[in-house]
Design an enzyme around this catalytic site. Sequence first.
Site, PDB file in Angstrom:
ATOM      1  N   CYS A 112       0.817  -1.219   0.000  1.00 33.97           N
ATOM      2  CA  CYS A 112       0.000   0.000   0.000  1.00 33.97           C
ATOM      3  C   CYS A 112       0.848   1.265   0.000  1.00 33.97           C
ATOM      4  CB  CYS A 112      -0.954  -0.014   1.183  1.00 33.97           C
ATOM      5  SG  CYS A 112      -1.874  -1.539   1.248  1.00 33.97           S
ATOM      6  N   HIS A 251      -3.637   6.783   2.603  1.00 37.61           N
ATOM      7  CA  HIS A 251      -4.003   5.483   2.029  1.00 37.61           C
ATOM      8  C   HIS A 251      -5.419   5.151   2.509  1.00 37.61           C
ATOM      9  CE1 HIS A 251      -4.220   1.394   0.955  1.00 37.61           C
ATOM     10  NE2 HIS A 251      -3.932   0.901   2.141  1.00 37.61           N
ATOM     11  N   ASN A 281     -10.256  -0.712  -0.064  1.00 40.07           N
ATOM     12  CA  ASN A 281      -8.801  -0.541  -0.009  1.00 40.07           C
ATOM     13  C   ASN A 281      -8.202  -1.117  -1.284  1.00 40.07           C
ATOM     14  OD1 ASN A 281      -6.063  -0.861   0.441  1.00 40.07           O
ATOM     15  ND2 ASN A 281      -6.281  -1.668   2.518  1.00 40.07           N
TER      16      ASN A 281
HETATM   17  N1  ACO Z   1     -18.437  -8.979   9.367  1.00 41.12           N
HETATM   18  C1  ACO Z   1     -18.937  -9.210  10.597  1.00 41.12           C
HETATM   19  N2  ACO Z   1     -18.151  -9.507  11.658  1.00 41.12           N
HETATM   20  C2  ACO Z   1     -16.829  -9.574  11.432  1.00 41.12           C
HETATM   21  C3  ACO Z   1     -16.252  -9.358  10.193  1.00 41.12           C
HETATM   22  C4  ACO Z   1     -17.112  -9.049   9.118  1.00 41.12           C
HETATM   23  N3  ACO Z   1     -16.667  -8.800   7.874  1.00 41.12           N
HETATM   24  N4  ACO Z   1     -14.923  -9.489  10.284  1.00 41.12           N
HETATM   25  C5  ACO Z   1     -14.650  -9.781  11.577  1.00 41.12           C
HETATM   26  N5  ACO Z   1     -15.813  -9.843  12.262  1.00 41.12           N
HETATM   27  C6  ACO Z   1     -16.005 -10.126  13.664  1.00 41.12           C
HETATM   28  C7  ACO Z   1     -14.848 -10.903  14.262  1.00 41.12           C
HETATM   29  O1  ACO Z   1     -15.008 -12.285  14.017  1.00 41.12           O
HETATM   30  C8  ACO Z   1     -14.957 -10.544  15.715  1.00 41.12           C
HETATM   31  O2  ACO Z   1     -15.993 -11.312  16.289  1.00 41.12           O
HETATM   32  P1  ACO Z   1     -15.816 -11.952  17.748  1.00 41.12           P
HETATM   33  O3  ACO Z   1     -15.641 -10.759  18.661  1.00 41.12           O
HETATM   34  O4  ACO Z   1     -17.090 -12.690  17.947  1.00 41.12           O
HETATM   35  O5  ACO Z   1     -14.598 -12.802  17.660  1.00 41.12           O
HETATM   36  C9  ACO Z   1     -15.441  -9.113  15.700  1.00 41.12           C
HETATM   37  O6  ACO Z   1     -16.021  -8.907  14.401  1.00 41.12           O
HETATM   38  C10 ACO Z   1     -14.351  -8.114  15.936  1.00 41.12           C
HETATM   39  O7  ACO Z   1     -13.272  -8.409  15.082  1.00 41.12           O
HETATM   40  P2  ACO Z   1     -11.986  -7.570  15.095  1.00 41.12           P
HETATM   41  O8  ACO Z   1     -11.031  -8.099  14.079  1.00 41.12           O
HETATM   42  O9  ACO Z   1     -11.489  -7.412  16.492  1.00 41.12           O
HETATM   43  O10 ACO Z   1     -12.558  -6.158  14.606  1.00 41.12           O
HETATM   44  P3  ACO Z   1     -11.839  -4.772  14.569  1.00 41.12           P
HETATM   45  O11 ACO Z   1     -12.641  -3.781  15.272  1.00 41.12           O
HETATM   46  O12 ACO Z   1     -10.386  -4.880  14.897  1.00 41.12           O
HETATM   47  O13 ACO Z   1     -11.929  -4.423  13.031  1.00 41.12           O
HETATM   48  C11 ACO Z   1     -10.639  -4.444  11.025  1.00 41.12           C
HETATM   49  C12 ACO Z   1     -11.334  -5.263  12.057  1.00 41.12           C
HETATM   50  C13 ACO Z   1     -11.658  -3.607  10.259  1.00 41.12           C
HETATM   51  C14 ACO Z   1      -9.931  -5.373  10.046  1.00 41.12           C
HETATM   52  C15 ACO Z   1      -9.623  -3.528  11.738  1.00 41.12           C
HETATM   53  O14 ACO Z   1      -8.791  -4.279  12.569  1.00 41.12           O
HETATM   54  C16 ACO Z   1      -8.771  -2.785  10.753  1.00 41.12           C
HETATM   55  O15 ACO Z   1      -9.240  -1.919  10.038  1.00 41.12           O
HETATM   56  N6  ACO Z   1      -7.463  -3.064  10.707  1.00 41.12           N
HETATM   57  C17 ACO Z   1      -6.581  -2.418   9.779  1.00 41.12           C
HETATM   58  C18 ACO Z   1      -6.722  -3.080   8.495  1.00 41.12           C
HETATM   59  C19 ACO Z   1      -6.023  -2.338   7.427  1.00 41.12           C
HETATM   60  O16 ACO Z   1      -5.951  -1.140   7.426  1.00 41.12           O
HETATM   61  N7  ACO Z   1      -5.512  -3.103   6.482  1.00 41.12           N
HETATM   62  C20 ACO Z   1      -4.938  -2.644   5.341  1.00 41.12           C
HETATM   63  C21 ACO Z   1      -3.646  -1.931   5.538  1.00 41.12           C
HETATM   64  S1  ACO Z   1      -2.355  -2.543   4.633  1.00 41.12           S
HETATM   65  C22 ACO Z   1      -2.908  -2.740   3.140  1.00 41.12           C
HETATM   66  O17 ACO Z   1      -3.713  -1.958   2.727  1.00 41.12           O
HETATM   67  C23 ACO Z   1      -2.446  -3.896   2.279  1.00 41.12           C
END
Ligand code: ACO
Length: 324
Positions: A112, A251, A281
């Site tokens: 990214c 980004h 993304n």
């Molecule tokens: N739909 C519904 N529920 C979901 C989903 C979904 N798509 N995905 C995960 N969940 C659930 C999980 O299973 C978890 O459930 P549980 O509590 O029963 O176990 C709950 O939601 C919370 O999951 P988390 O992973 O803790 O959620 P979080 O608030 O951390 O959000 C996310 C997840 C959106 C991925 C966040 O961590 C994030 O944005 N991280 C950065 C990601 C990023 O920016 N990546 C790209 C950068 S690098 C690049 O671009 C290549």
Amino acid sequence: MIFSKITATGAYVPDMVITNDDMSKIVDTNDEWITSRSGIKRRHFSNGENTSDIAARTAEKIIQNSGIEPLDIDIIIVASVSSDYTTPSTACIVQSKIGAKNAVAFDIGAACSGFIFGLSVADKYIKTGVYKNAIVIGAEVLSKYLDFGDRGTCVLFGDGAGGVLIEATDEKTGILAEELGSDGDKGMALTGGFSPASNAFNKFNSNADRNLRMDGRAIFDFATRSVPKSVKKLLDDCNFNYEEVDFVIPHQANKRIVEIISRKLKIPMNKFYMNMDEYGNTSSASIPIALNEMVEKGIIKKGDVGVITGFGAGLTWGSMLVKI
Ligand code: ACO
């Protein structure tokens, strides 16, 4: 001193739009979860076009918007983690598709942050007088690497391409300063396209995994720490007043990450451009797609100074101060 002026932008995204409701038909998710956690409402997925196809369409748009002739292009750099082939490079395929026979063409891989890293390399060729112009493109068809059984990743990414033409000038404009970094120690937090070192003479290892795998929490923490630090260093090192920043193009990974970056830098949210609601993304393509959109909509104009800042797999990050 020679500077690299951004003289044209361009972008291309596939036509096929997939909404959060569409995603919820194939994986256990829903619009409310995706929107509230990421700010993403839709993404565009390839309907058969590969990375070189959308990169070439982007190059054609940049050429149209600039008036440069393909034979006058000195370098083509494509930043991508989703190339059609391991070799030839996507940049060489683009070179052939647009007839830029005199260009040097190669790819760069910094996920990214790839567009920023590519722009940094092109800028050095121009600042050292080696070349007079460069096309830099970020292009991704990430949908081919998504595990549509993994709801934690497949809802976040999209396909698309964007890029710029930069040209040598004596005027102090274009790329004014940069701050780049990498942290390979944390690289396993975001991986894709693993191919094991198997061959006819060793024990066959079947652990190949072409899909994107991400520790979302770790990346969230990394982004909200590294990006504010990077932008702060960028601006402080050149004594640039934060209030004079006209725009920030981060980004486009996650709206919540952008809100934290804004708070930490004390740069108001209305200066941050976001379009992840429409594209998700798109990795290396997200910053140039946003830049092109801002130029097309007249949101940024000649003379504006802003920050473009990316972060991603590697782990890598990079920020640039640019004058339009
Ligand atoms: N739909 C519904 N529920 C979901 C989903 C979904 N798509 N995905 C995960 N969940 C659930 C999980 O299973 C978890 O459930 P549980 O509590 O029963 O176990 C709950 O939601 C919370 O999951 P988390 O992973 O803790 O959620 P979080 O608030 O951390 O959000 C996310 C997840 C959106 C991925 C966040 O961590 C994030 O944005 N991280 C950065 C990601 C990023 O920016 N990546 C790209 C950068 S690098 C690049 O671009 C290549």
